[in-house]
Scaffold this active site. Structure first.
Site, PDB file in Angstrom:
ATOM      1  N   ASN A 158       0.869  -1.186   0.000  1.00  0.00           N
ATOM      2  CA  ASN A 158       0.000   0.000   0.000  1.00  0.00           C
ATOM      3  C   ASN A 158       0.901   1.229   0.000  1.00  0.00           C
ATOM      4  O   ASN A 158       1.479   1.573   1.028  1.00  0.00           O
ATOM      5  CB  ASN A 158      -0.902  -0.016   1.246  1.00  0.00           C
ATOM      6  CG  ASN A 158      -1.765   1.234   1.327  1.00  0.00           C
ATOM      7  OD1 ASN A 158      -1.896   1.976   0.357  1.00  0.00           O
ATOM      8  ND2 ASN A 158      -2.367   1.469   2.488  1.00  0.00           N
ATOM      9  N   GLY A 178       1.853   2.107  10.752  1.00  0.00           N
ATOM     10  CA  GLY A 178       2.779   3.225  10.605  1.00  0.00           C
ATOM     11  C   GLY A 178       3.437   3.630  11.919  1.00  0.00           C
ATOM     12  O   GLY A 178       4.063   4.683  11.999  1.00  0.00           O
ATOM     13  N   LYS A 191       0.032   4.209  -0.281  1.00  0.00           N
ATOM     14  CA  LYS A 191      -0.665   5.386   0.281  1.00  0.00           C
ATOM     15  C   LYS A 191      -0.417   6.603  -0.625  1.00  0.00           C
ATOM     16  O   LYS A 191      -0.302   6.443  -1.837  1.00  0.00           O
ATOM     17  CB  LYS A 191      -0.236   5.652   1.724  1.00  0.00           C
ATOM     18  CG  LYS A 191      -0.276   4.416   2.590  1.00  0.00           C
ATOM     19  CD  LYS A 191      -0.189   4.732   4.062  1.00  0.00           C
ATOM     20  CE  LYS A 191      -0.009   3.437   4.822  1.00  0.00           C
ATOM     21  NZ  LYS A 191      -0.281   3.587   6.252  1.00  0.00           N
ATOM     22  N   HIS A 213      -9.736   1.125   4.499  1.00  0.00           N
ATOM     23  CA  HIS A 213      -8.479   1.335   5.224  1.00  0.00           C
ATOM     24  C   HIS A 213      -8.767   2.278   6.401  1.00  0.00           C
ATOM     25  O   HIS A 213      -9.580   3.203   6.283  1.00  0.00           O
ATOM     26  CB  HIS A 213      -7.424   1.929   4.290  1.00  0.00           C
ATOM     27  CG  HIS A 213      -6.055   1.891   4.888  1.00  0.00           C
ATOM     28  ND1 HIS A 213      -5.639   2.800   5.827  1.00  0.00           N
ATOM     29  CD2 HIS A 213      -5.026   1.031   4.713  1.00  0.00           C
ATOM     30  CE1 HIS A 213      -4.403   2.502   6.203  1.00  0.00           C
ATOM     31  NE2 HIS A 213      -4.007   1.433   5.541  1.00  0.00           N
ATOM     32  N   SER A 245       2.864  -2.386  10.350  1.00  0.00           N
ATOM     33  CA  SER A 245       4.315  -2.428  10.533  1.00  0.00           C
ATOM     34  C   SER A 245       4.954  -3.770  10.175  1.00  0.00           C
ATOM     35  O   SER A 245       5.893  -4.217  10.832  1.00  0.00           O
ATOM     36  CB  SER A 245       4.698  -1.990  11.952  1.00  0.00           C
ATOM     37  OG  SER A 245       4.238  -0.672  12.187  1.00  0.00           O
ATOM     38  N   GLU A 249      -6.015  -5.055  10.287  1.00  0.00           N
ATOM     39  CA  GLU A 249      -4.972  -4.069  10.560  1.00  0.00           C
ATOM     40  C   GLU A 249      -5.276  -3.350  11.865  1.00  0.00           C
ATOM     41  O   GLU A 249      -6.067  -2.395  11.872  1.00  0.00           O
ATOM     42  CB  GLU A 249      -4.922  -3.046   9.423  1.00  0.00           C
ATOM     43  CG  GLU A 249      -4.662  -3.643   8.062  1.00  0.00           C
ATOM     44  CD  GLU A 249      -4.038  -2.613   7.137  1.00  0.00           C
ATOM     45  OE1 GLU A 249      -2.932  -2.870   6.658  1.00  0.00           O
ATOM     46  OE2 GLU A 249      -4.644  -1.549   6.923  1.00  0.00           O
ATOM     47  N   GLU A 272      -7.277   4.708   7.516  1.00  0.00           N
ATOM     48  CA  GLU A 272      -7.083   6.135   7.218  1.00  0.00           C
ATOM     49  C   GLU A 272      -8.312   6.703   6.517  1.00  0.00           C
ATOM     50  O   GLU A 272      -8.690   7.859   6.719  1.00  0.00           O
ATOM     51  CB  GLU A 272      -5.801   6.311   6.384  1.00  0.00           C
ATOM     52  CG  GLU A 272      -4.563   6.029   7.225  1.00  0.00           C
ATOM     53  CD  GLU A 272      -3.380   5.452   6.479  1.00  0.00           C
ATOM     54  OE1 GLU A 272      -3.331   5.536   5.232  1.00  0.00           O
ATOM     55  OE2 GLU A 272      -2.480   4.890   7.151  1.00  0.00           O
TER      56      GLU A 272
HETATM   57  C1  PEP Z   1      -1.053   0.020   5.765  1.00  0.00           C
HETATM   58  O1  PEP Z   1      -0.862   0.997   5.094  1.00  0.00           O
HETATM   59  O2  PEP Z   1      -2.068  -0.636   5.567  1.00  0.00           O
HETATM   60  C2  PEP Z   1      -0.065  -0.353   6.778  1.00  0.00           C
HETATM   61  C3  PEP Z   1      -0.249  -1.463   7.458  1.00  0.00           C
HETATM   62  O3  PEP Z   1       0.996   0.487   6.976  1.00  0.00           O
HETATM   63  P1  PEP Z   1       2.392   0.140   7.719  1.00  0.00           P
HETATM   64  O4  PEP Z   1       2.872  -1.156   7.128  1.00  0.00           O
HETATM   65  O5  PEP Z   1       3.291   1.294   7.391  1.00  0.00           O
HETATM   66  O6  PEP Z   1       2.093   0.006   9.169  1.00  0.00           O
END
Ligand code: PEP
Length: 253
Positions: free
Chosen positions: A9, A175, A11, A97, A215, A169, A99
């Protein structure tokens, strides 16, 4: 065996040149991929055509949009429709997601409509769910995630549900550099699968791909992916670094 997926992803990151370079670096490497071991790149909307062209000769590597709207077309300035995605040959879309839920107030009901329109247009939804830190601290993460699944997915028939990829998630791990332990990931993935089994039966639940996100990096991917109910990952930060994401792809079961 269930489909295992390493999904990137990006983003809202990278210029188109940087995106092209990253894909070039990743695609110049060969991976052991097949129908049940796949890679997906969720790229920003302006790069969908570029990315789709880059993977057009690659089997088992797909491009995803990071979002789509719940209408086919019309006066919705700034939105991306599933018809547009179809016209580009895009096969996947990330929906819900955290976000999008947080900054754009996307509700479970709204996401149910997006899931429907994606499936109606043969686009695989990568449906994200997961709890914020205060819910985890209160110990009510199971109920929280169960509600997200119920309100966005449980109106689907079993055949429709089988076309959905779920990404768990935990928001506190996205992040932040704070990864759920492989036990925490497995525990929630097993719970999700149990919930799906209660609603759709065990045979259906066993077919659903459930990705872990939060992460994931080269150093922890193998341990996370080796958990029995973890079928790969949705990866943000580490997917922007070719050497990291290569290892993550190679860590798939
Ligand atoms: C994500 O963007 O879905 C995500 C899990 O980000 P990260 O791996 O940076 O935590």
């Amino acid at each position: 065996m269930r489909k295992q997926i390493a999904a990137a992803n990006w983003k809202m990151n990278l210029t188109i040149t940087e995106g092209q370079q990253l894909l070039d670096q990743l695609l110049s490497h060969s991976y052991d991929l097949n129908e049940n071991r796949q890679v997906v790149f969720a790229v920003p909307a302006p790069y969908l055509a570029m990315a789709q062209a880059a993977v057009s000769e690659k089997k088992h590597i797909h491009i995803a949009a990071q979002n789509c709207y719940n209408k086919k077309s019309g006066a919705y300035t700034g939105e991306t429709s599933v018809v547009m995605l179809n016209s580009l040959g895009i096969t996947h879309v990330v929906l819900g997601h955290s976000e999008r839920r947080e900054y754009f107030q996307e509700s479970n009901q709204f996401l149910a409509e997006k899931v429907n329109i994606a499936l109606e247009h043969q686009i695989t939804p990568i449906f994200c769910c997961g709890e914020p830190l205060q819910i985890r601290e209160a110990g009510t993460q199971n109920e929280f995630v169960a509600k997200q699944l119920e309100e966005s997915l449980y109106h689907l028939s079993a055949d429709e549900l089988k076309k959905v990829v779920i990404a768990y998630e935990p928001i506190w791990a996205i992040g932040t550099g704070k990864t759920a332990t492989s036990e925490q990931a497995q525990e929630m993935h097993a719970y999700i699968r149990q919930q799906l089994a209660a609603k759709y039966g065990d045979a259906v639940a066993q077919e659903i791909t459930i990705l872990y996100g939060g992460s994931v990096k080269a150093s922890n991917a193998q341990e996370l992916f080796s958990q029995p109910d973890v079928d790969g990952g949705l990866v943000g930060g580490a997917s922007l670094i070719a050497d990291e994401f290569k290892v993550i792809i190679d860590s798939l079961k």
